[in-house]
Design an enzyme around this catalytic site. Structure first.
Site, PDB file in Angstrom:
ATOM      1  N   ARG A 154       2.348  -7.297   8.816  1.00 36.69           N
ATOM      2  CA  ARG A 154       1.658  -5.815   9.126  1.00 36.69           C
ATOM      3  C   ARG A 154       2.072  -5.789  10.550  1.00 36.69           C
ATOM      4  O   ARG A 154       2.144  -4.347  11.321  1.00 36.69           O
ATOM      5  CB  ARG A 154       0.211  -6.264   9.248  1.00 36.69           C
ATOM      6  CG  ARG A 154      -0.601  -6.028   7.824  1.00 36.69           C
ATOM      7  CD  ARG A 154      -1.826  -6.602   7.870  1.00 36.69           C
ATOM      8  NE  ARG A 154      -2.612  -6.240   6.631  1.00 36.69           N
ATOM      9  CZ  ARG A 154      -3.653  -6.872   6.129  1.00 36.69           C
ATOM     10  NH1 ARG A 154      -4.249  -8.029   6.717  1.00 36.69           N
ATOM     11  NH2 ARG A 154      -4.540  -6.796   5.055  1.00 36.69           N
ATOM     12  N   ASN A 175      -2.513  -0.347   6.450  1.00 33.59           N
ATOM     13  CA  ASN A 175      -1.881  -1.583   7.130  1.00 33.59           C
ATOM     14  C   ASN A 175      -1.029  -2.160   6.232  1.00 33.59           C
ATOM     15  O   ASN A 175      -0.849  -3.606   6.300  1.00 33.59           O
ATOM     16  CB  ASN A 175      -3.069  -2.550   7.593  1.00 33.59           C
ATOM     17  CG  ASN A 175      -4.161  -2.896   6.303  1.00 33.59           C
ATOM     18  OD1 ASN A 175      -3.847  -2.357   5.097  1.00 33.59           O
ATOM     19  ND2 ASN A 175      -4.898  -3.867   6.583  1.00 33.59           N
ATOM     20  N   THR A 204      -5.768  -7.820   9.959  1.00 35.47           N
ATOM     21  CA  THR A 204      -6.203  -6.510   9.384  1.00 35.47           C
ATOM     22  C   THR A 204      -5.651  -5.419  10.231  1.00 35.47           C
ATOM     23  O   THR A 204      -5.294  -4.561   9.899  1.00 35.47           O
ATOM     24  CB  THR A 204      -7.771  -6.439   8.936  1.00 35.47           C
ATOM     25  OG1 THR A 204      -7.837  -7.643   8.227  1.00 35.47           O
ATOM     26  CG2 THR A 204      -7.866  -5.345   8.163  1.00 35.47           C
ATOM     27  N   ARG A 234      -2.195 -14.934   3.863  1.00 37.62           N
ATOM     28  CA  ARG A 234      -2.712 -14.265   4.974  1.00 37.62           C
ATOM     29  C   ARG A 234      -2.188 -14.395   6.229  1.00 37.62           C
ATOM     30  O   ARG A 234      -2.267 -13.488   7.159  1.00 37.62           O
ATOM     31  CB  ARG A 234      -4.173 -14.691   5.001  1.00 37.62           C
ATOM     32  CG  ARG A 234      -5.138 -13.635   3.845  1.00 37.62           C
ATOM     33  CD  ARG A 234      -6.509 -14.149   3.492  1.00 37.62           C
ATOM     34  NE  ARG A 234      -7.151 -13.616   4.677  1.00 37.62           N
ATOM     35  CZ  ARG A 234      -7.557 -12.367   4.401  1.00 37.62           C
ATOM     36  NH1 ARG A 234      -7.403 -11.439   3.637  1.00 37.62           N
ATOM     37  NH2 ARG A 234      -8.443 -12.161   5.328  1.00 37.62           N
ATOM     38  N   LYS A 254       0.740  -1.263   0.055  1.00 34.93           N
ATOM     39  CA  LYS A 254      -0.229  -0.096  -0.186  1.00 34.93           C
ATOM     40  C   LYS A 254       0.723   1.309   0.089  1.00 34.93           C
ATOM     41  O   LYS A 254       2.042   1.166   0.399  1.00 34.93           O
ATOM     42  CB  LYS A 254      -0.982  -0.056   1.132  1.00 34.93           C
ATOM     43  CG  LYS A 254      -1.869  -1.385   1.361  1.00 34.93           C
ATOM     44  CD  LYS A 254      -3.015  -1.032   2.136  1.00 34.93           C
ATOM     45  CE  LYS A 254      -4.022  -2.345   2.057  1.00 34.93           C
ATOM     46  NZ  LYS A 254      -5.126  -1.982   2.922  1.00 34.93           N
ATOM     47  N   PHE A 293     -15.806   2.924   6.474  1.00 30.26           N
ATOM     48  CA  PHE A 293     -14.347   3.200   6.205  1.00 30.26           C
ATOM     49  C   PHE A 293     -13.940   3.472   4.825  1.00 30.26           C
ATOM     50  O   PHE A 293     -13.065   3.627   4.206  1.00 30.26           O
ATOM     51  CB  PHE A 293     -13.378   2.280   7.026  1.00 30.26           C
ATOM     52  CG  PHE A 293     -13.525   0.824   6.420  1.00 30.26           C
ATOM     53  CD1 PHE A 293     -12.999   0.408   5.253  1.00 30.26           C
ATOM     54  CD2 PHE A 293     -14.288   0.108   7.494  1.00 30.26           C
ATOM     55  CE1 PHE A 293     -13.378  -1.082   5.140  1.00 30.26           C
ATOM     56  CE2 PHE A 293     -14.438  -1.061   6.972  1.00 30.26           C
ATOM     57  CZ  PHE A 293     -14.095  -1.861   5.940  1.00 30.26           C
ATOM     58  N   HIS A 345      -2.261  -5.624   1.158  1.00 29.76           N
ATOM     59  CA  HIS A 345      -3.298  -6.329   0.986  1.00 29.76           C
ATOM     60  C   HIS A 345      -3.070  -7.737   0.420  1.00 29.76           C
ATOM     61  O   HIS A 345      -2.123  -7.906  -0.200  1.00 29.76           O
ATOM     62  CB  HIS A 345      -4.168  -5.477   0.038  1.00 29.76           C
ATOM     63  CG  HIS A 345      -5.282  -6.144  -0.614  1.00 29.76           C
ATOM     64  ND1 HIS A 345      -6.717  -6.310   0.148  1.00 29.76           N
ATOM     65  CD2 HIS A 345      -5.462  -6.882  -1.692  1.00 29.76           C
ATOM     66  CE1 HIS A 345      -7.201  -7.376  -0.714  1.00 29.76           C
ATOM     67  NE2 HIS A 345      -6.781  -7.755  -1.751  1.00 29.76           N
TER      68      HIS A 345
HETATM   69  P1  CMP Z   1      -7.422  -4.701   3.006  1.00 28.68           P
HETATM   70  O1  CMP Z   1      -6.760  -6.226   2.939  1.00 28.68           O
HETATM   71  O2  CMP Z   1      -6.585  -4.060   1.735  1.00 28.68           O
HETATM   72  O3  CMP Z   1      -8.887  -5.182   2.539  1.00 28.68           O
HETATM   73  C1  CMP Z   1      -9.682  -4.193   2.993  1.00 28.68           C
HETATM   74  C2  CMP Z   1      -9.355  -3.073   3.650  1.00 28.68           C
HETATM   75  O4  CMP Z   1     -10.103  -2.145   4.425  1.00 28.68           O
HETATM   76  C3  CMP Z   1      -8.336  -3.703   4.604  1.00 28.68           C
HETATM   77  O5  CMP Z   1      -6.854  -4.247   4.007  1.00 28.68           O
HETATM   78  C4  CMP Z   1      -8.352  -2.332   5.775  1.00 28.68           C
HETATM   79  O6  CMP Z   1      -7.325  -1.590   5.263  1.00 28.68           O
HETATM   80  C5  CMP Z   1      -9.368  -1.717   5.498  1.00 28.68           C
HETATM   81  N1  CMP Z   1     -10.342  -1.749   6.819  1.00 28.68           N
HETATM   82  C6  CMP Z   1     -11.113  -2.844   7.046  1.00 28.68           C
HETATM   83  N2  CMP Z   1     -11.679  -2.745   8.196  1.00 28.68           N
HETATM   84  C7  CMP Z   1     -11.262  -1.402   8.439  1.00 28.68           C
HETATM   85  C8  CMP Z   1     -11.775  -0.660   9.740  1.00 28.68           C
HETATM   86  N3  CMP Z   1     -12.586  -1.097  10.548  1.00 28.68           N
HETATM   87  N4  CMP Z   1     -11.475   0.664   9.641  1.00 28.68           N
HETATM   88  C9  CMP Z   1     -10.578   1.068   8.502  1.00 28.68           C
HETATM   89  N5  CMP Z   1     -10.066   0.383   7.586  1.00 28.68           N
HETATM   90  C10 CMP Z   1     -10.641  -0.892   7.641  1.00 28.68           C
END
Ligand code: CMP
Length: 139
Positions: free
Chosen positions: A104, A114, A93, A87, A11, A59, A117
């Protein structure tokens, strides 16, 4: 035969902090092979399309504006059990909940910032890989 590929992105925050190199090193050390890779930047529209499944979440706006805020690295990775193993390597996450030694835990700053992805299913790995890569870009 189980599908053996997954899709990942480094990211904007991790790219900006020059963490792409160490993150890719962790990925290859964990046994993943690079099938395709590029540095690119999503437009706001492309970020909204990529994360359309989250369009009803609170979000979504923050996530899509962040994901279009700078360059990313996109890649297709190959390994047995690729989706689940990747994963595991990246961790939860929420970086506060990510296990020690995960990508992460080491490089993420928050839920949206984070670091990486990873696809959450074989089906989404295919869809997300096709979003970024043509057949000619895969090796
Ligand atoms: P990613 O694996 O890119 O897939 C969806 C993304 O949404 C996740 O990583 C996070 O960056 C984001 N995300 C998921 N839950 C939340 C949350 N509660 N607040 C902010 N961002 C979120």
């Amino acid at each position: 035969m189980p599908y053996n590929q997954t899709f990942m992105m480094i990211k904007p925050i991790a790219f900006r902090n020059n963490h792409a190199g160490p993150i890719l090193h962790m990925i290859t050390e964990a046994g993943f092979r690079l099938k395709a890779m590029k540095i690119t930047r999503l437009t706001a529209k492309q970020a909204c399309d990529f994360y359309a499944v989250h369009s009803d979440k609170y979000f979504y706006e923050e996530l899509t504006s962040f994901m279009s805020s700078g360059p990313i690295v996109a890649a297709i990775l190959e390994k047995e059990n690729a989706v689940a193993d990747f994963r595991k390597l990246i961790g939860a996450t929420d970086p506060a909940k990510a296990e020690e030694g995960t990508i992460r835990k080491l490089y993420a700053e928050s839920m949206s910032h984070n670091a990486v992805h990873g696809s959450d299913s074989d089906e989404n790995a295919l869809i997300e890989s096709d979003f970024f890569f043509s057949k000619m870009e895969r090796f």
